[in-house]
Design a protein around this motif. Structure first.
Motif, PDB file in Angstrom:
ATOM      1  N   PRO A  10     -12.312  96.927  57.829  1.00 45.33           N
ATOM      2  CA  PRO A  10     -12.494  98.251  57.238  1.00 45.33           C
ATOM      3  C   PRO A  10     -11.387  99.224  57.663  1.00 45.33           C
ATOM      4  O   PRO A  10     -10.714  99.023  58.671  1.00 45.33           O
ATOM      5  CB  PRO A  10     -13.853  98.700  57.786  1.00 45.33           C
ATOM      6  N   ILE A  11     -11.231 100.279  56.882  1.00 48.74           N
ATOM      7  CA  ILE A  11     -10.224 101.301  57.168  1.00 48.74           C
ATOM      8  C   ILE A  11     -10.590 102.083  58.430  1.00 48.74           C
ATOM      9  O   ILE A  11      -9.726 102.431  59.227  1.00 48.74           O
ATOM     10  CB  ILE A  11     -10.079 102.245  55.957  1.00 48.74           C
ATOM     11  N   TYR A  12     -11.876 102.348  58.629  1.00 47.68           N
ATOM     12  CA  TYR A  12     -12.361 103.068  59.813  1.00 47.68           C
ATOM     13  C   TYR A  12     -13.159 102.091  60.657  1.00 47.68           C
ATOM     14  O   TYR A  12     -13.993 101.340  60.141  1.00 47.68           O
ATOM     15  CB  TYR A  12     -13.258 104.239  59.402  1.00 47.68           C
ATOM     16  N   ARG A  13     -12.906 102.103  61.945  1.00 50.30           N
ATOM     17  CA  ARG A  13     -13.680 101.256  62.871  1.00 50.30           C
ATOM     18  C   ARG A  13     -14.016 102.058  64.114  1.00 50.30           C
ATOM     19  O   ARG A  13     -13.233 102.899  64.554  1.00 50.30           O
ATOM     20  CB  ARG A  13     -12.868 100.022  63.294  1.00 50.30           C
ATOM     21  N   LEU A  14     -15.188 101.791  64.657  1.00 49.18           N
ATOM     22  CA  LEU A  14     -15.573 102.372  65.933  1.00 49.18           C
ATOM     23  C   LEU A  14     -15.764 101.216  66.900  1.00 49.18           C
ATOM     24  O   LEU A  14     -16.707 100.436  66.772  1.00 49.18           O
ATOM     25  CB  LEU A  14     -16.866 103.188  65.823  1.00 49.18           C
ATOM     26  N   LEU A  15     -14.831 101.086  67.821  1.00 52.61           N
ATOM     27  CA  LEU A  15     -14.912 100.020  68.819  1.00 52.61           C
ATOM     28  C   LEU A  15     -15.753 100.522  69.981  1.00 52.61           C
ATOM     29  O   LEU A  15     -15.537 101.624  70.484  1.00 52.61           O
ATOM     30  CB  LEU A  15     -13.508  99.645  69.294  1.00 52.61           C
ATOM     31  N   THR A  16     -16.707  99.725  70.402  1.00 56.32           N
ATOM     32  CA  THR A  16     -17.571 100.082  71.527  1.00 56.32           C
ATOM     33  C   THR A  16     -17.720  98.898  72.456  1.00 56.32           C
ATOM     34  O   THR A  16     -17.532  97.751  72.055  1.00 56.32           O
ATOM     35  CB  THR A  16     -18.973 100.518  71.047  1.00 56.32           C
ATOM     36  N   GLY A  17     -18.070  99.174  73.690  1.00 53.01           N
ATOM     37  CA  GLY A  17     -18.333  98.092  74.628  1.00 53.01           C
ATOM     38  C   GLY A  17     -18.287  98.565  76.061  1.00 53.01           C
ATOM     39  O   GLY A  17     -18.027  99.742  76.350  1.00 53.01           O
TER      40      GLY A  17
END
Length: 62
Positions: A10-17
């Motif tokens: 996707p164009i927008y991503r929210l990486l978490t961890g």
């Protein structure tokens, strides 16, 4: 630069961890693909470890 991210990402991503080397590598890999950081990172504590988030976007028309 490609107009769309590779591999159907996707164009927008929210990486978490969990705030560890693995998370830093995921962000670094996304930057190497051509994503750009979007906004400031966020961090919280879930009772056992720090959880972080970083938004990234694919630059369009640049």
């Amino acid at each position: 630069m490609q107009s769309l991210p590779p591999d159907g990402l996707p164009i927008y991503r929210l990486l978490t961890g969990k705030d560890d080397a693995s998370f830093c590598h995921r962000v670094s890999e996304a930057l190497a693909l051509g994503y750009q950081l979007y906004g400031s990172p966020a961090a919280t504590f879930n009772g056992s470890h720090v959880v972080v988030a970083q938004a990234i976007i694919w630059p369009q028309g640049k």
